[in-house]
Enzyme design. Structure first.
Site, PDB file in Angstrom:
ATOM      1  N   HIS A   1     -27.421  -4.694 -11.583  1.00 44.48           N
ATOM      2  CA  HIS A   1     -26.459  -5.424 -12.405  1.00 44.48           C
ATOM      3  C   HIS A   1     -26.360  -4.681 -13.743  1.00 44.48           C
ATOM      4  O   HIS A   1     -27.337  -4.094 -14.198  1.00 44.48           O
ATOM      5  CB  HIS A   1     -27.024  -6.833 -12.608  1.00 44.48           C
ATOM      6  CG  HIS A   1     -26.101  -7.811 -13.265  1.00 44.48           C
ATOM      7  ND1 HIS A   1     -25.929  -7.847 -14.623  1.00 44.48           N
ATOM      8  CD2 HIS A   1     -25.320  -8.791 -12.759  1.00 44.48           C
ATOM      9  CE1 HIS A   1     -25.083  -8.823 -14.923  1.00 44.48           C
ATOM     10  NE2 HIS A   1     -24.690  -9.413 -13.810  1.00 44.48           N
TER      11      HIS A   1
ATOM     12  N   ASP B   1     -35.923  -7.012 -11.972  1.00 37.21           N
ATOM     13  CA  ASP B   1     -34.901  -7.998 -12.284  1.00 37.21           C
ATOM     14  C   ASP B   1     -34.926  -9.058 -11.179  1.00 37.21           C
ATOM     15  O   ASP B   1     -34.481  -8.803 -10.064  1.00 37.21           O
ATOM     16  CB  ASP B   1     -33.537  -7.296 -12.353  1.00 37.21           C
ATOM     17  CG  ASP B   1     -32.387  -8.278 -12.513  1.00 37.21           C
ATOM     18  OD1 ASP B   1     -32.633  -9.501 -12.548  1.00 37.21           O
ATOM     19  OD2 ASP B   1     -31.232  -7.812 -12.586  1.00 37.21           O
TER      20      ASP B   1
ATOM     21  N   GLN C   1     -31.832 -12.825  -9.117  1.00 39.55           N
ATOM     22  CA  GLN C   1     -31.356 -13.340  -7.830  1.00 39.55           C
ATOM     23  C   GLN C   1     -32.513 -13.636  -6.878  1.00 39.55           C
ATOM     24  O   GLN C   1     -32.292 -13.939  -5.703  1.00 39.55           O
ATOM     25  CB  GLN C   1     -30.392 -12.342  -7.159  1.00 39.55           C
ATOM     26  CG  GLN C   1     -29.127 -12.067  -7.945  1.00 39.55           C
ATOM     27  CD  GLN C   1     -28.178 -13.271  -7.994  1.00 39.55           C
ATOM     28  OE1 GLN C   1     -28.320 -14.244  -7.252  1.00 39.55           O
ATOM     29  NE2 GLN C   1     -27.191 -13.201  -8.879  1.00 39.55           N
TER      30      GLN C   1
ATOM     31  N   LYS D   1     -29.342 -19.743 -13.148  1.00 38.73           N
ATOM     32  CA  LYS D   1     -29.097 -19.447 -11.735  1.00 38.73           C
ATOM     33  C   LYS D   1     -30.054 -20.227 -10.834  1.00 38.73           C
ATOM     34  O   LYS D   1     -30.010 -20.118  -9.621  1.00 38.73           O
ATOM     35  CB  LYS D   1     -29.262 -17.950 -11.475  1.00 38.73           C
ATOM     36  CG  LYS D   1     -28.173 -17.097 -12.125  1.00 38.73           C
ATOM     37  CD  LYS D   1     -28.356 -15.638 -11.754  1.00 38.73           C
ATOM     38  CE  LYS D   1     -27.641 -14.694 -12.686  1.00 38.73           C
ATOM     39  NZ  LYS D   1     -26.198 -14.613 -12.460  1.00 38.73           N
TER      40      LYS D   1
ATOM     41  N   CYS E   1     -20.187  -7.284 -12.140  1.00 38.34           N
ATOM     42  CA  CYS E   1     -21.096  -6.641 -13.107  1.00 38.34           C
ATOM     43  C   CYS E   1     -21.956  -5.570 -12.439  1.00 38.34           C
ATOM     44  O   CYS E   1     -23.102  -5.351 -12.844  1.00 38.34           O
ATOM     45  CB  CYS E   1     -21.990  -7.644 -13.814  1.00 38.34           C
ATOM     46  SG  CYS E   1     -21.089  -8.863 -14.761  1.00 38.34           S
TER      47      CYS E   1
HETATM   48  C1  LIG Z   1     -29.129  -9.330 -10.289  1.00 39.41           C
HETATM   49  C2  LIG Z   1     -28.742  -9.876 -11.626  1.00 39.41           C
HETATM   50  N1  LIG Z   1     -29.366  -9.435 -12.709  1.00 39.41           N
HETATM   51  C3  LIG Z   1     -29.083  -9.909 -13.929  1.00 39.41           C
HETATM   52  C4  LIG Z   1     -28.119 -10.852 -14.132  1.00 39.41           C
HETATM   53  C5  LIG Z   1     -27.810 -11.276 -15.516  1.00 39.41           C
HETATM   54  O1  LIG Z   1     -28.096 -12.591 -15.752  1.00 39.41           O
HETATM   55  P1  LIG Z   1     -27.669 -13.240 -17.130  1.00 39.41           P
HETATM   56  O2  LIG Z   1     -26.192 -13.077 -17.238  1.00 39.41           O
HETATM   57  O3  LIG Z   1     -28.084 -14.654 -17.017  1.00 39.41           O
HETATM   58  O4  LIG Z   1     -28.395 -12.503 -18.212  1.00 39.41           O
HETATM   59  C6  LIG Z   1     -27.429 -11.351 -13.022  1.00 39.41           C
HETATM   60  C7  LIG Z   1     -26.404 -12.401 -13.150  1.00 39.41           C
HETATM   61  O5  LIG Z   1     -25.245 -12.254 -13.322  1.00 39.41           O
HETATM   62  C8  LIG Z   1     -27.746 -10.839 -11.748  1.00 39.41           C
HETATM   63  O6  LIG Z   1     -27.095 -11.264 -10.653  1.00 39.41           O
END
Ligand SMILES: Cc1ncc(COP(=O)(O)O)c(C=O)c1O
Lengths: 124, 405
Positions: free
Chosen positions: B118, B197, B200, B223, B363
């Site tokens: 992401h 990370d 998910q 999430k 993203c």
């Molecule tokens: C795999 C992953 N990493 C990071 C994020 C970023 O999360 P946040 O927008 O809550 O910082 C997301 C969510 O969009 C995600 O799906």
């Protein structure tokens, strides 16, 4: 059914007018919306220093809104004065499409206008 | 198996929008009333600042807030709640670590990320690397949409300082074998750090951080049924202890003098200013909710539903589904394209039936570019998702095709 996808928009998307390339364009330009993956290029032909659009073509890929918008816009500018076209506005495009668009989709509708302006501004 | 019909009653949004088919839990989850109530309870009953008041409601707020730290630690198998830092979201957690590690980066050092990251676990590393003249290396997936450990070993060198990898791809659904991956990295270059990370992963499956062996782990409350505006950074105590504060101000100090300041230890030295107190307290209720369901049940429900969706979706003419085909290797995410129809058009027409999916690059633009895709449509599931939701999606997609035929 979503009013955005009225018959006319879909027809322009499936069978766009002026899709292709010109042999001897007077000017050409392109642009894209990275976040959507839409990209559009346009070519115009202006004959013998006249100030009228003699011909126009576009190419590209995008959603139904951006392609239909390019199809309708290119069709409407043929024979028009360059000077007048430079004044075309966002509202003119939305009126031409005749649909209500959410802010995220307005971007798609306006891509064709941006590329048209870019192309015209490059005419010397 | 989860009783989803029963579960849906816990989510007030379904009583406001009766026919809502919400298939964008990958972006953010819906919230159960238990979480909303817990967050409200703070505002109604003890809405004082924390660490400041010598009075009962402030002490109550502090106790509730700190209790969630312990709850989070226990939920992810961390042995010390000092290792849990509350931030705004997963993105901020990555930035906090990138800022800390970034200070010590030298020209020629290497940071490795995977192509499926992401943007939040990609751009912070890319930008630090650019600033410090470090080498920013990309670990590509194979044709099976999986990361290959041999490739990683080839990419690594004695200059590798950090590897940042997602536990589960938000586009492909790929579940990366984190434990094996960390072991490979640590065996090759023991000093290199690993950030995972888990945005998910934590919402969807049992995570045991001590077992994984990584150094940092990040995720977001929103999430996993919790409030927006709260994220979690877990880091090894020694590392956080050594790391510089990320921001300066109140709540993170021991004592302030004209010429210097003594900071608190982790986690508080990273929590400058008044945090999202209500949000953190709400996250506690989300964790209780998930524990009640049982993370094994959550995961099993998603495997069953994803399998069902996969079988149904693949029958649609002109559809291409991305990501691993073995359901054990993928989370509850299905990204797809349909021939000759732009993802935005798909999403827009589905919206006219109150079906919410995501369209775009989610993203993860580097991944889309590497697959030669401009955008995909994505359906993602969670505890309240049902086969009926999937059926609505499939019918909706047929309607989209009819519209464009
Ligand atoms: C795999 C992953 N990493 C990071 C994020 C970023 O999360 P946040 O927008 O809550 O910082 C997301 C969510 O969009 C995600 O799906």
């Amino acid at each position: 059914m979503d009013l955005i996808y009225r018959e006319q928009i879909l027809e322009h998307y499936k069978h766009p007018f002026n899709f292709g390339v010109l042999d001897n364009p007077s000017s050409e330009a392109s642009d894209n919306i990275v976040s959507c993956g839409d990209s559009l290029s346009m070519q115009v032909l202006v004959k013998n220093k006249s100030s009228l659009v003699a011909d126009i073509k576009f190419q590209g890929s995008g959603c139904a809104i951006s392609i239909a918008s390019a199809s309708m816009l290119t069709e409407s500018v043929k024979g028009q004065k360059i000077g007048d076209l430079k004044n075309l506005s966002k509202n003119d495009i939305l009126t031409m499409l005749g649909i209500e668009l959410s802010p995220t989709r307005v971007k798609c509708a306006l891509l064709s206008l941006e590329v048209l302006h870019k192309t015209l501004n490059q005419l010397t | 198996m989860l009783d989803t019909d029963e579960l849906k009653n816990d989510f007030p949004i379904f009583s406001h929008i009766k026919d809502l088919v919400y298939l964008d839990s990958g972006a953010t989850s819906l919230k159960p009333r238990q979480v909303i109530a817990k967050e409200n309870e703070y505002y109604h009953k003890y809405s004082a600042n924390i660490f400041r008041g010598i009075y009962k409601i402030s002490e109550k707020a502090t106790a509730e807030y700190e209790a969630v730290r312990g709850k989070v630690a226990h939920f992810i198998g961390a042995k010390n709640s000092r290792e849990i830092v509350f931030v705004r979201n997963a993105t901020e957690a990555v930035n906090l670590v990138a800022a800390g590690i970034g200070k010590t980066l030298k020209p020629g050092d290497e940071i490795i990320v995977s192509i499926m990251e992401h943007h939040s676990n990609f751009v912070p590393w890319q930008q630090r690397s650019l600033k410090k003249n470090a080498n920013f290396k990309i670990w590509n997936t194979g044709r099976d949409y999986m990361l290959n450990l041999l490739e990683l070993e080839k990419l690594m060198s004695s200059r590798t300082r950090l590897v940042a990898i997602t536990a589960v791809s938000n586009v492909l659904g790929t579940i990366n074998p984190i434990k094996k991956l960390v072991a490979t990295i640590k065996k090759r270059i023991p000093e290199s750090l690993v950030l995972i990370d888990g945005a998910q992963a934590v919402p969807h499956m049992k995570v045991d951080i001590e077992d994984l062996g990584c150094d940092f782990y990040v995720f977001s409350s929103h999430k996993m049924l919790g409030p927006t505006g709260v994220g979690v950074l877990w880091g090894r105590y020694e590392l956080l202890h050594e790391m510089h504060p990320y921001q300066y101000g109140g709540d993170m100090i021991q004592a302030v003098y004209i010429d210097h300041t003594d900071f608190k230890d982790t986690p508080h030295k990273f929590e400058a200013g008044t945090p999202h107190i209500a949000g953190v307290i709400g996250l506690g209720a989300a964790i209780d909710y998930l524990k009640d369901l049982g993370m094994e049940n959550v995961r099993r429900h998603e495997i069953e539903l994803t399998t069902y969706a996969f079988e149904k979706l693949k029958l649609i003419n002109g559809i291409t589904i991305y990501g691993p085909t073995q359901m054990e290797d993928r989370g509850g995410v299905i990204s797809f394209t349909i021939e000759k129809i732009h993802a935005h058009d798909i999403a827009q027409i589905l919206d006219s039936r109150n079906i919410c999916i995501r369209a775009g690059h989610h993203c993860a633009m580097p991944l889309h570019l590497s697959l030669n895709l401009v955008s995909t449509a994505r359906a993602s599931f969670y505890v309240y998702s049902t086969e009926k939701d999937v059926d609505a999606l499939v019918e909706g997609l047929k309607f989209v095709q009819k519209t464009f035929s």
